[in-house]
Enzyme design. Structure first.
Site: not given
Ligand code: G1P
Ligand code: ZN
Length: 542
Positions: A112-113, A276, A278, A280-281, A375
């Site tokens: 992801s991010h 981000d 991948d 989804d953000r 998302k």
């Molecule tokens: C974080 C975000 C959460 C999101 C997840 C995946 O998780 O807070 O809302 O669903 O990334 O993108 P966390 O690191 O807080 O467990």
């Molecule tokens: Zn992501």
């Protein structure tokens, strides 16, 4: 052709908030990815001859793990794999492809991010046939299997060409290399008024989309520049790179600072957005106007009917517990239910499948709807554009209007990163132990009125998820929420979510920092953050 390779378990393959994420070096250990993928296949039933979707965000190791997964899918009996060309599928696009082609499930390769590159992060997530992340019962079964695994199945076969669209054969399984963008772009065109957005862009409305050198580049170019006619250059950092060009591909005010500065400057375009690693953000910034993700969810829900795909109205709204209550006011106004779930998109899947909600969101820059089961960053940008095209006013005016109608939820998240795990665990343990004594305790924000550890009972299947975050509540509806991140790969991150509600007619134009100052001090005191972390300020504020 099929090889059964003996292996021994790794003890650290417990999936977090969103799949298993580890440093690339961890994934590069012999058998590490294989053990996890086999554990996924071992807990699934009835996939013989069925279709699996495989794709990722293009980060370092993506291609190698795709080849491993293809061989293992064939050796385990899948009938067909759909793989994005070049190994690319954004997370929402993967979700859509799973749904559109009736696949059994999918492997989404992404962290992801989190940053990418040889010294950064990689991840593997399994999505089920509804297109969404596997629910907790499945991820727990996968983890249990990783602790007992003694063999995995693979093929002795050369790499598959994943760069040329078309079909080939791998150990009796069909591999179809698909255009990663086309199906997704068509879906977007079916939901939004592209003609109205195109007309707005043609009439001088300007926008900038920062793909952060991550997966959304090709999607954004096709949708914004080709199909909607925005000028070339609207999409910046539009080529996915294995190390994201050293960007930290998290669209927040820290990592997308360049975009934020531009949007606050004199030559700002009308609309700025980012996504981000991948895809989804989303980050939404109007000319001179940042929109918090919690507010964005509320505004999109309030205005969704303006888009053709949502013209029939919303069945309900869901938000994660730490997300602000702004969407609750909209749900109330619309007379539809609002569901509060634990953090993580996997909790929205059942509500969406049951038709109980249409739009969901998280404070962590995640917004989406029932069009997929993830998302979706580009979707959120398009819904904003559709709303702007329909209402013919700017982002700042839309926000002012929204707060005047519903009141404003001042909101911030403070992250304390890189804490030693024992210290973070001790902080949470002490906070949990203090729960019975907190009500009545004096703080800089007034007396605590209630405190609990959030637990969720899924209304569709009755499953219970406990210990999802400590909530400290105040009489005026303000609150501080504490939880540890479940997506990091090093040490622990404490997340503190701070929120204060100001009703319509009240002080709607305060600086967020000023509005929240007493609550921030209260949160620090209640959780003894300095004492446990040794940090006197958060490392990231979003
Ligand atoms: C974080 C975000 C959460 C999101 C997840 C995946 O998780 O807070 O809302 O669903 O990334 O993108 P966390 O690191 O807080 O467990
Ligand atoms: Zn992501």
């Amino acid at each position: 052709m099929i090889e059964v390779v003996s292996t021994t378990p790794f003890t650290d393959q417990k999936p977090g908030t969103s799949g298993l994420r580890k440093k690339v070096k961890v994934f590069q250990q012999p058998d590490y990815a294989e053990n996890l993928i086999q554990s996924v296949f071992d807990v699934l039933e009835g996939f013989a001859g069925k279709t699996l979707v495989i794709g990722g965000d293009g980060r370092f190791l993506n291609r190698e793990v795709i080849q491993i997964a293809l061989r293992m899918a064939a050796a385990n009996g899948f009938g067909r794999v759909l793989v994005g060309q070049g190994g690319i599928l954004s997370t929402p696009a993967a979700s859509h492809v799973i749904r559109k082609y009736g696949a059994f499930g999918g492997l989404v390769l992404s962290a992801s991010h989190n940053p990418g590159g040889p010294d950064e992060d990689f991840g593997i997530k399994y999505n089920i046939g509804n297109g969404g992340p596997a629910p907790e019962a499945v991820t727990e079964a996968i983890y249990a299997r990783t602790l007992a695994i003694d063999a995995y199945r693979t093929l002795r076969a050369p790499d598959v060409d994943i760069d040329t669209p078309g079909t080939c054969e791998l150990g009796g399984m069909t591999v179809e290399v698909i255009d990663p963008v086309a199906d997704y772009a068509d879906l977007m065109e079916s939901l939004f008024d592209f003609a109205a957005i195109r007309a707005m862009l043609g009439a001088g409305f300007t926008m900038s989309f920062d793909a952060m050198s991550a997966v959304t580049g090709p999607y954004a170019k096709e949708i914004f520049e080709v199909r909607l006619g925005a000028p070339a250059g609207t999409v910046v950092n539009g080529t996915p790179l294995p190390d994201f060009g050293h960007h930290h591909p998290d669209p927040n005010l820290v990592h997308a600072r360049a975009l934020h500065e531009r949007m606050m400057g004199p030559d700002a375009p009308d609309f700025g957005a980012a996504s981000d690693g991948d895809g989804d953000r989303n980050l939404i910034i109007g000319k001179g106007q940042y929109v918090t993700p919690s507010d964005s969810l509320a505004v999109l829900a309030a205005n969704a009917r303006l888009a053709p795909g949502y013209a029939g109205g919303l069945a309900g709204i869901a938000r994660s517990m730490p997300t602000s209550g702004a969407a609750d006011r909209v749900a109330e106004g619309l007379g539809i239910p609002l569901y509060e779930t634990p953090t993580g998109w996997k909790f929205f899947g059942n509500l969406l499948d049951a038709g109980m909600v249409t739009i969901c969101g998280e404070e962590s820059a995640g917004t989406g709807s029932d069009h997929v089961r993830e998302k979706d960053g580009v979707w959120a940008v398009l819904l904003w554009l559709n709303v702007l095209a329909a209402r013919k006013v700017g982002v700042a005016a839309i926000m002012a209007d929204h707060w005047a109608q519903f009141g404003r939820n001042y909101y911030a998240r403070h992250d304390y990163e890189g804490i030693a795990s024992e210290r973070a665990d001790a902080l949470m343990a002490a906070l949990r132990a203090s729960l019975p004594d907190l009500p009545g305790r004096a703080t800089p924000a007034g007396a605590v009125s209630a405190a609990d550890d959030f637990a969720y009972t899924d209304p569709t299947d009755g499953s219970v998820s406990a210990r999802q975050g400590v909530r400290v509540l105040f009489a005026d509806g303000s609150r501080a929420v504490f939880r540890l991140s479940g997506t990091g790969t090093q040490g622990a991150t404490l997340r503190v979510y701070i929120e204060r509600y100001e009703p319509a007619g009240g002080n709607l134009a305060l600086d967020t920092g000023d509005a929240l100052a007493p609550l921030i001090a209260a949160a620090e005191a209640v959780a003894a953050i300095r004492e446990y972390t040794g940090m006197d300020r958060p490392s990231v504020i979003t």
